[in-house]
Structures are given as C-alpha cells and as structure tokens.
Design a protein around this motif. Structure first.
Motif, mmCIF file in Angstrom:
data_model
loop_
_atom_site.group_PDB
_atom_site.id
_atom_site.type_symbol
_atom_site.label_atom_id
_atom_site.label_comp_id
_atom_site.label_asym_id
_atom_site.label_seq_id
_atom_site.Cartn_x
_atom_site.Cartn_y
_atom_site.Cartn_z
ATOM 1 N N ASP A 111 0.973 -1.367 -0.122
ATOM 2 C CA ASP A 111 -0.149 -0.099 -0.196
ATOM 3 C C ASP A 111 0.872 1.098 0.145
ATOM 4 O O ASP A 111 0.223 2.281 -0.509
ATOM 5 C CB ASP A 111 -1.066 0.034 1.197
ATOM 6 N N ALA A 112 2.049 1.044 0.478
ATOM 7 C CA ALA A 112 2.920 2.534 0.578
ATOM 8 C C ALA A 112 3.162 2.638 -0.766
ATOM 9 O O ALA A 112 3.444 3.775 -1.259
ATOM 10 C CB ALA A 112 4.177 1.922 1.502
ATOM 11 N N LEU A 113 3.667 1.650 -1.483
ATOM 12 C CA LEU A 113 4.107 1.780 -3.034
ATOM 13 C C LEU A 113 2.990 2.285 -3.736
ATOM 14 O O LEU A 113 3.139 3.070 -4.721
ATOM 15 C CB LEU A 113 4.904 0.507 -3.446
ATOM 16 N N LYS A 114 1.796 1.903 -3.581
ATOM 17 C CA LYS A 114 0.641 2.240 -4.136
ATOM 18 C C LYS A 114 0.302 3.775 -4.127
ATOM 19 O O LYS A 114 0.010 4.172 -4.904
ATOM 20 C CB LYS A 114 -0.725 1.319 -3.913
ATOM 21 N N PHE A 144 -5.867 16.063 -2.575
ATOM 22 C CA PHE A 144 -4.724 15.287 -2.931
ATOM 23 C C PHE A 144 -4.831 13.846 -2.238
ATOM 24 O O PHE A 144 -4.245 13.084 -2.769
ATOM 25 C CB PHE A 144 -3.588 16.049 -2.799
ATOM 26 N N LYS A 145 -5.208 13.965 -0.919
ATOM 27 C CA LYS A 145 -5.133 12.657 -0.061
ATOM 28 C C LYS A 145 -5.863 11.559 -0.742
ATOM 29 O O LYS A 145 -5.654 10.612 -0.836
ATOM 30 C CB LYS A 145 -5.441 13.067 1.262
ATOM 31 N N LYS A 146 -7.250 12.001 -0.961
ATOM 32 C CA LYS A 146 -8.090 11.206 -1.592
ATOM 33 C C LYS A 146 -7.474 10.675 -2.917
ATOM 34 O O LYS A 146 -7.661 9.233 -3.230
ATOM 35 C CB LYS A 146 -9.344 11.949 -2.072
ATOM 36 N N ALA A 147 -6.692 11.284 -3.758
ATOM 37 C CA ALA A 147 -6.002 10.847 -4.822
ATOM 38 C C ALA A 147 -4.775 9.975 -4.688
ATOM 39 O O ALA A 147 -4.795 8.770 -5.229
ATOM 40 C CB ALA A 147 -5.694 11.947 -5.665
ATOM 41 N N ALA A 148 -4.221 10.309 -3.670
ATOM 42 C CA ALA A 148 -2.970 9.590 -3.348
ATOM 43 C C ALA A 148 -3.290 8.144 -2.476
ATOM 44 O O ALA A 148 -2.446 7.399 -2.845
ATOM 45 C CB ALA A 148 -2.136 10.278 -2.245
ATOM 46 N N LEU A 149 -4.429 8.144 -1.896
ATOM 47 C CA LEU A 149 -4.714 6.889 -1.162
ATOM 48 C C LEU A 149 -5.722 6.157 -1.817
ATOM 49 O O LEU A 149 -6.347 5.159 -1.270
ATOM 50 C CB LEU A 149 -5.080 7.568 0.115
ATOM 51 N N LYS A 150 -6.225 6.635 -3.105
ATOM 52 C CA LYS A 150 -6.917 5.597 -3.776
ATOM 53 C C LYS A 150 -7.012 4.222 -3.838
ATOM 54 O O LYS A 150 -5.788 3.712 -4.201
ATOM 55 C CB LYS A 150 -7.245 6.284 -5.504
ATOM 56 N N GLY A 151 -7.818 3.538 -3.608
ATOM 57 C CA GLY A 151 -7.717 1.741 -3.547
ATOM 58 C C GLY A 151 -6.912 1.456 -2.093
ATOM 59 O O GLY A 151 -6.610 0.083 -2.175
ATOM 60 N N ILE A 152 -6.756 2.186 -1.314
ATOM 61 C CA ILE A 152 -5.973 1.632 -0.125
ATOM 62 C C ILE A 152 -6.850 2.055 1.248
ATOM 63 O O ILE A 152 -7.659 2.956 1.256
ATOM 64 C CB ILE A 152 -4.721 2.763 0.008
ATOM 65 N N LYS A 153 -7.026 0.590 1.653
ATOM 66 C CA LYS A 153 -7.744 0.627 2.962
ATOM 67 C C LYS A 153 -7.133 1.011 4.300
ATOM 68 O O LYS A 153 -6.015 0.471 4.493
ATOM 69 C CB LYS A 153 -8.757 -0.551 3.143
ATOM 70 N N LEU A 154 -7.456 2.204 4.785
ATOM 71 C CA LEU A 154 -6.318 2.692 5.972
ATOM 72 C C LEU A 154 -7.010 1.710 7.248
ATOM 73 O O LEU A 154 -8.169 1.494 7.316
ATOM 74 C CB LEU A 154 -7.151 4.044 6.076
ATOM 75 N N LYS A 155 -6.026 1.617 8.051
ATOM 76 C CA LYS A 155 -6.196 0.953 9.187
ATOM 77 C C LYS A 155 -5.928 2.126 10.378
ATOM 78 O O LYS A 155 -5.405 2.855 10.406
ATOM 79 C CB LYS A 155 -4.947 -0.021 9.314
ATOM 80 N N LYS A 156 -6.935 1.664 11.364
ATOM 81 C CA LYS A 156 -7.053 2.387 12.515
ATOM 82 C C LYS A 156 -6.308 1.690 13.468
ATOM 83 O O LYS A 156 -6.576 0.647 14.057
ATOM 84 C CB LYS A 156 -8.495 2.796 12.885
ATOM 85 N N VAL A 157 -5.110 2.396 13.928
ATOM 86 C CA VAL A 157 -4.529 1.721 14.872
ATOM 87 C C VAL A 157 -4.643 2.453 16.326
ATOM 88 O O VAL A 157 -4.654 3.494 16.451
ATOM 89 C CB VAL A 157 -2.885 1.679 14.742
ATOM 90 N N LYS A 158 -5.130 1.598 17.366
ATOM 91 C CA LYS A 158 -5.690 2.390 18.654
ATOM 92 C C LYS A 158 -4.400 2.785 19.334
ATOM 93 O O LYS A 158 -3.498 1.786 19.336
ATOM 94 C CB LYS A 158 -6.441 1.036 19.243
ATOM 95 N N LYS A 159 -4.482 3.777 20.199
ATOM 96 C CA LYS A 159 -3.428 4.001 20.953
ATOM 97 C C LYS A 159 -3.502 3.647 22.584
ATOM 98 O O LYS A 159 -2.689 3.765 23.194
ATOM 99 C CB LYS A 159 -3.295 5.678 20.816
ATOM 100 N N TRP A 160 -4.609 3.001 22.887
ATOM 101 C CA TRP A 160 -5.071 2.750 24.148
ATOM 102 C C TRP A 160 -4.128 1.341 24.694
ATOM 103 O O TRP A 160 -3.665 0.644 23.530
ATOM 104 C CB TRP A 160 -6.216 2.390 24.473
ATOM 105 N N GLN A 161 -3.837 1.242 25.771
ATOM 106 C CA GLN A 161 -3.241 -0.059 26.028
ATOM 107 C C GLN A 161 -3.964 -1.198 26.842
ATOM 108 O O GLN A 161 -5.020 -0.829 27.803
ATOM 109 C CB GLN A 161 -2.032 0.213 27.169
ATOM 110 N N LYS A 162 -4.076 -2.232 26.413
ATOM 111 C CA LYS A 162 -4.828 -3.171 26.877
ATOM 112 C C LYS A 162 -3.647 -4.240 27.801
ATOM 113 O O LYS A 162 -2.645 -4.516 27.311
ATOM 114 C CB LYS A 162 -5.329 -4.045 25.940
ATOM 115 N N LEU A 163 -4.107 -4.459 29.164
ATOM 116 C CA LEU A 163 -3.337 -5.213 30.034
ATOM 117 C C LEU A 163 -3.797 -6.527 30.390
ATOM 118 O O LEU A 163 -5.297 -6.569 30.543
ATOM 119 C CB LEU A 163 -2.755 -4.610 31.052
#
Length: 163
Positions: A111-114, A144-163
């Motif tokens: 996806d980075a290369l895409k 611009f972001k819409k064009a650059a990320l076309k066809g890429i599914k963005l991941k949401k990485v949570k910042k919380w901590q699970k213990l």
C-alpha cells in the motif's frame, strides 16, 4: 524528492521531502511484563513508566513508534500492535519551506508503494509542473489525499493499552 526512513529518527528527513516513507512499529506491553524497568531507561522519549502493579505502561500520546523498547526487552514482553509505513507528502526546504503532511499511518509495503504510484499518477493530469506541496496548497489536502490513497484501505491503530 523521495525519502525512505527506516525508523522515526528521520535521518533522511521524510517530513521535508515531496514524498516520504517512515517505518514505524506501535509497541504493546504484553502480559508477561515483569516491570524490570529496562524499557523505561531505553525509551528515547521517556514515554514508558512502571505503574503501581509493577507493569510497564506506554504513554501513546508521546510514543514515536520507534520500537526501541520492543528490541531491548529482555523478556520479550513488548510486542508489535502494528507495523508499517507512515506516509508524508508535500515537504521541502527550498525558498518556500514547507513541512510535509502525514496522510497515512501503518501502511504495509504494498500500500505504501501504491500511494507513491497514485501520487505520481496525480501529476500525470496536473496542468503544470510544481512540487507536491504547491499542488496540495492549490487543490487542498483532502483532494490530494483522496487521490494519493485511492484503492488503499486505511487501518485505524488504537493508541490505548490493554493489559
């Protein structure tokens, strides 16, 4: 100008290039943490503390996702919640300096290369030759972001901590 940084130390300045890739790893404290304190001393931004239960805790608001803690833990008690590349676009240091905009986090290599291919395709149809930052200023970051990320599914990485 293109830059690929192997970690958030940014030695090759991805935030100051037209297109920058920065490798990142989001650490996660695992259940086998012993509270040994090695990670707190190794963390370059001092975002890890040991809580009252003698377990490491990461302050994700300060964490740079460099994974120094992950590599130094003698008990393998710091895992990888996510890893990949953050994408920066539009930076330059010429006559009109501009800090790059981060448009995506934790993309896998494909996806980075895409995103790079999509960015180059955007300029195939652009009416004039300009740096990426100038084009972003002209068309707006969201377009611009819409064009650059076309066809890429963005991941949401949570910042919380699970213990």
């Amino acid at each position: 100008k293109l830059s690929v940084a192997g970690c958030p130390n940014s030695c090759v300045f991805p935030q100051l290039r037209d297109f920058g890739l920065m490798a990142v790893i989001r650490p996660e404290i695992l259940e086998n943490c012993t509270g040994c304190d090695v990670c707190t001393k190794a963390c370059p931004v001092e975002c890890i503390t040991i809580n009252e239960d003698k377990l490491a805790v990461i302050d994700y608001s300060r964490c740079t996702d460099c994974a120094v803690c992950n590599r130094c833990c003698p008990f393998d008690a710091i895992g990888e919640r996510a890893k990949g590349y953050n994408i920066f676009v539009g930076g330059n240091v010429g006559k009109f300096p501009r800090f790059a905009d981060k448009i995506a986090e934790f993309l896998d290599e494909e996806d980075a290369l895409k995103a790079l291919d999509n960015t180059l395709e955007f300029f195939d149809d652009y009416p004039k030759v300009v740096r990426i930052g100038k084009a972003i200023d002209e068309v707006g970051l969201e377009k611009f972001k819409k064009a650059a990320l076309k066809g890429i599914k963005l991941k949401k990485v949570k910042k919380w901590q699970k213990l």
